[in-house]
Design an enzyme around this catalytic site. Structure first.
Site, PDB file in Angstrom:
ATOM      1  N   HIS A 194       0.871  -1.179   0.000  1.00 27.38           N
ATOM      2  CA  HIS A 194       0.000   0.000   0.000  1.00 27.38           C
ATOM      3  C   HIS A 194       0.910   1.231   0.000  1.00 27.38           C
ATOM      4  O   HIS A 194       2.037   1.170   0.519  1.00 27.38           O
ATOM      5  CB  HIS A 194      -0.820  -0.056   1.295  1.00 27.38           C
ATOM      6  CG  HIS A 194      -1.881   0.976   1.440  1.00 27.38           C
ATOM      7  ND1 HIS A 194      -1.604   2.251   1.858  1.00 27.38           N
ATOM      8  CD2 HIS A 194      -3.217   0.926   1.236  1.00 27.38           C
ATOM      9  CE1 HIS A 194      -2.731   2.942   1.923  1.00 27.38           C
ATOM     10  NE2 HIS A 194      -3.736   2.155   1.548  1.00 27.38           N
ATOM     11  N   ASP A 241       3.078  -4.605   7.965  1.00 28.48           N
ATOM     12  CA  ASP A 241       1.855  -3.810   7.878  1.00 28.48           C
ATOM     13  C   ASP A 241       0.676  -4.781   7.986  1.00 28.48           C
ATOM     14  O   ASP A 241       0.388  -5.518   7.041  1.00 28.48           O
ATOM     15  CB  ASP A 241       1.860  -3.053   6.543  1.00 28.48           C
ATOM     16  CG  ASP A 241       0.533  -2.398   6.230  1.00 28.48           C
ATOM     17  OD1 ASP A 241      -0.433  -2.598   6.983  1.00 28.48           O
ATOM     18  OD2 ASP A 241       0.461  -1.684   5.207  1.00 28.48           O
ATOM     19  N   GLN A 260      -4.516  -5.106   6.752  1.00 32.27           N
ATOM     20  CA  GLN A 260      -5.541  -5.980   6.154  1.00 32.27           C
ATOM     21  C   GLN A 260      -5.669  -7.303   6.884  1.00 32.27           C
ATOM     22  O   GLN A 260      -6.610  -8.044   6.649  1.00 32.27           O
ATOM     23  CB  GLN A 260      -5.197  -6.283   4.687  1.00 32.27           C
ATOM     24  CG  GLN A 260      -5.479  -5.166   3.730  1.00 32.27           C
ATOM     25  CD  GLN A 260      -6.917  -4.693   3.747  1.00 32.27           C
ATOM     26  OE1 GLN A 260      -7.850  -5.472   3.960  1.00 32.27           O
ATOM     27  NE2 GLN A 260      -7.120  -3.412   3.534  1.00 32.27           N
ATOM     28  N   LYS A 318     -10.321  -1.356  10.601  1.00 35.45           N
ATOM     29  CA  LYS A 318     -10.454  -2.542   9.748  1.00 35.45           C
ATOM     30  C   LYS A 318     -11.006  -3.712  10.551  1.00 35.45           C
ATOM     31  O   LYS A 318     -11.355  -4.730   9.984  1.00 35.45           O
ATOM     32  CB  LYS A 318      -9.098  -2.964   9.182  1.00 35.45           C
ATOM     33  CG  LYS A 318      -8.303  -1.863   8.536  1.00 35.45           C
ATOM     34  CD  LYS A 318      -8.612  -1.754   7.075  1.00 35.45           C
ATOM     35  CE  LYS A 318      -7.540  -0.905   6.409  1.00 35.45           C
ATOM     36  NZ  LYS A 318      -7.968  -0.352   5.161  1.00 35.45           N
ATOM     37  N   CYS A 365      -4.904   2.323  -3.612  1.00 39.68           N
ATOM     38  CA  CYS A 365      -3.674   2.861  -2.979  1.00 39.68           C
ATOM     39  C   CYS A 365      -2.523   1.874  -3.105  1.00 39.68           C
ATOM     40  O   CYS A 365      -1.687   1.765  -2.186  1.00 39.68           O
ATOM     41  CB  CYS A 365      -3.899   3.235  -1.514  1.00 39.68           C
ATOM     42  SG  CYS A 365      -5.204   4.417  -1.262  1.00 39.68           S
TER      43      CYS A 365
HETATM   44  N1  C6P Z   1      -6.328   0.353   2.901  1.00 39.06           N
HETATM   45  C1  C6P Z   1      -8.098  -0.013   1.318  1.00 39.06           C
HETATM   46  O1  C6P Z   1      -9.175   0.285   0.785  1.00 39.06           O
HETATM   47  P1  C6P Z   1      -4.970   3.598   7.326  1.00 39.06           P
HETATM   48  O2  C6P Z   1      -5.565   4.468   6.266  1.00 39.06           O
HETATM   49  O3  C6P Z   1      -3.771   4.217   7.962  1.00 39.06           O
HETATM   50  O4  C6P Z   1      -5.961   3.087   8.302  1.00 39.06           O
HETATM   51  O5  C6P Z   1      -4.456   2.262   6.565  1.00 39.06           O
HETATM   52  C2  C6P Z   1      -3.601   2.379   5.460  1.00 39.06           C
HETATM   53  C3  C6P Z   1      -3.333   1.027   4.892  1.00 39.06           C
HETATM   54  C4  C6P Z   1      -2.057   0.500   5.002  1.00 39.06           C
HETATM   55  N2  C6P Z   1      -1.777  -0.729   4.565  1.00 39.06           N
HETATM   56  C5  C6P Z   1      -2.689  -1.515   3.997  1.00 39.06           C
HETATM   57  C6  C6P Z   1      -2.319  -2.894   3.567  1.00 39.06           C
HETATM   58  C7  C6P Z   1      -3.994  -1.019   3.834  1.00 39.06           C
HETATM   59  O6  C6P Z   1      -4.908  -1.801   3.252  1.00 39.06           O
HETATM   60  C8  C6P Z   1      -4.324   0.280   4.272  1.00 39.06           C
HETATM   61  C9  C6P Z   1      -5.686   0.853   4.041  1.00 39.06           C
HETATM   62  C10 C6P Z   1      -7.679   0.725   2.569  1.00 39.06           C
HETATM   63  O7  C6P Z   1      -7.397  -0.906   0.893  1.00 39.06           O
HETATM   64  C11 C6P Z   1      -7.907   2.201   2.453  1.00 39.06           C
HETATM   65  S1  C6P Z   1      -6.786   2.975   1.336  1.00 39.06           S
END
Ligand code: C6P
Length: 405
Positions: free
Chosen positions: A122, A199, A202, A225, A363
């Site tokens: 991401h 990370d 997910q 999430k 993203c």
């Molecule tokens: N992905 C998706 O629709 P935040 O925004 O900080 O809570 O998470 C960011 C993030 C980082 N790593 C991974 C693997 C992610 O999937 C995400 C967030 C969402 O896939 C929103 S962009």
């Protein structure tokens, strides 16, 4: 143990609503999960009964709020099997956690050092490290991926060297659903003395990682999430790393003593928690973990695996539909396209039918570049989704294909 999905769905008030005159079919769980009444009630309870700032007041409300917030930290610690509660930094989410670590490594990295990033990250797990490289002269190298959406582990092994200082990889890809072999990756990185940041944005709604067993250096995730609120998440860091990294932000609560000549910093975890935090969010993060543990992660994983298999089989019956990522280690995400049809158009028609999916690059632009596509339609499942909802998705995709071809 089988899930009682009908009863579970009753916990989620939003699942009762309609969209465009149709019952909502929410298949955008990888973007954010829906919230059960138990988590919503917890937020309402905080604001209606004991709203106060934490770690600051001798008064009863402040003490109650502090106790609830710190008890949530302990729930996070227990959930992820973390050695010490001070290794749990409550952040605003995954992005915040990664930026904190990347910023901290500025004083550690030097010209000639290398950092390895997986090809399926991401943007949150790419951009902060690029910024770190710009600041320090370190070099970023990419662990390539294969056509089936798995990482090229031979290439990973070949990239590791004594110059590797850090490896960062997602536990589960948000664009493909691939579950990466993080235990193996951590072991290999450690053989070269490199630290690993995983990370888990997910992953944590589908599996319960045991961070002590994984021996990971840093692990980040977002509560939203996993049925918790937005604006709160956690960074786990091994004590020795967190002690070594400088504070990320300066402000209230992160200090031991302040004079105009010199400031000394608070102990962990407060050194990394400047300012008034998301108190209600932190407490509700704990409530969300209680909720998910009440259902049980084994039952969730088993149910979701069945749903993924069924959805994959049914979608693949549609002529011209291609699914990206076919790893045998995959969960809860199906990223697909219909031949010659833009994903945005499919998503728009699905929305008219009350079906929420995400369209675009998610993203994760490098993943889209790898497949030479502008984006995909992404259906992502949670334990409260049903086979009937999968059927509606399949019918909706067929309808979109008919209308758009
Ligand atoms: N992905 C998706 O629709 P935040 O925004 O900080 O809570 O998470 C960011 C993030 C980082 N790593 C991974 C693997 C992610 O999937 C995400 C967030 C969402 O896939 C929103 S962009």
């Amino acid at each position: 143990m089988a899930l009682d999905v009908a009863q579970i769905r009753d916990d989620f008030p939003i699942l009762k609503r309609t969209v465009n005159g149709k019952p909502l079919v929410y298949l955008d769980n990888a973007a954010t999960s829906q919230k059960p009444q138990q988590v919503i009630d917890c937020i309402v309870d905080y604001y209606s009964r004991y709203n106060a700032n934490i770690h600051r007041g001798v008064h009863t409300l402040s003490q109650e709020a502090t106790e609830a917030y710190e008890s949530a930290r302990k729930k996070v610690q227990a959930h992820f099997n973390i050695g010490h509660s001070h290794e749990v930094i409550l952040t605003s989410g995954t992005t915040h956690g990664i930026n904190l670590v990347a910023s901290g490594f500025t004083s550690i990295m030097k010209q000639g050092d290398e950092i390895l990033v997986s090809a399926m990250e991401h943007h949150s797990n790419i951009v902060p490290w690029q910024m770190l490289c710009e600041r320090t002269g370190a070099q970023m190298k990419v662990i390539p991926m294969l056509e089936d959406g798995t990482l090229d582990m031979e290439a990973y092994q070949a990239l590791l060297s004594q110059s590797t200082k850090l490896v960062f990889v997602n536990h589960i890809s948000n664009a493909l659903g691939t579950i990466n072999p993080i235990a193996q990756m951590i072991d290999r990185a450690h053989e070269y003395g490199a630290a690993v940041l995983v990370d888990g944005a997910q992953a944590c709604s589908h599996i319960k990682p045991d961070l002590r067993e994984l021996d990971v250096d840093f692990y980040v995730t977002s509560a939203h999430k996993l049925c918790g609120p937005t604006g709160i998440g956690m960074l786990y860091g091994k004590e020795e790393w967190l002690k070594r990294l400088p504070p990320y932000q300066g402000g209230g609560e992160m200090i031991a003593e302040v004079t105009f000549e010199k400031t000394t910093y608070a102990d962990l975890p407060h050194k990394f928690e400047a300012g008034t935090p998301n108190i209600a969010g932190g407490i509700a993060f704990g409530a969300a973990l209680d909720y998910l543990n009440g259902i049980g992660f084994e039952a969730i994983a088993e149910y979701e695996a069945g749903l993924l298999e069924y959805a994959t089989e049914e979608l693949l019956k549609i002529p011209g539909l291609r699914i990206y990522g076919s790893s045998s280690e995959r969960t809860s995400v199906i990223s697909f396209n219909l031949e010659d049809i833009h994903p945005y158009d499919v998503g728009t028609i699905l929305d008219k039918l009350g079906i929420a999916v995400r369209t675009g690059h998610h993203c994760a632009q490098p993943v889209m570049d790898f497949y030479r596509i502008p984006g995909t339609v992404r259906a992502s499942f949670a334990f409260y989704n049903t086979r009937e909802e999968v059927d509606k998705l399949v019918e909706g995709v067929k309808k979109a294909q008919m209308m758009l071809s």
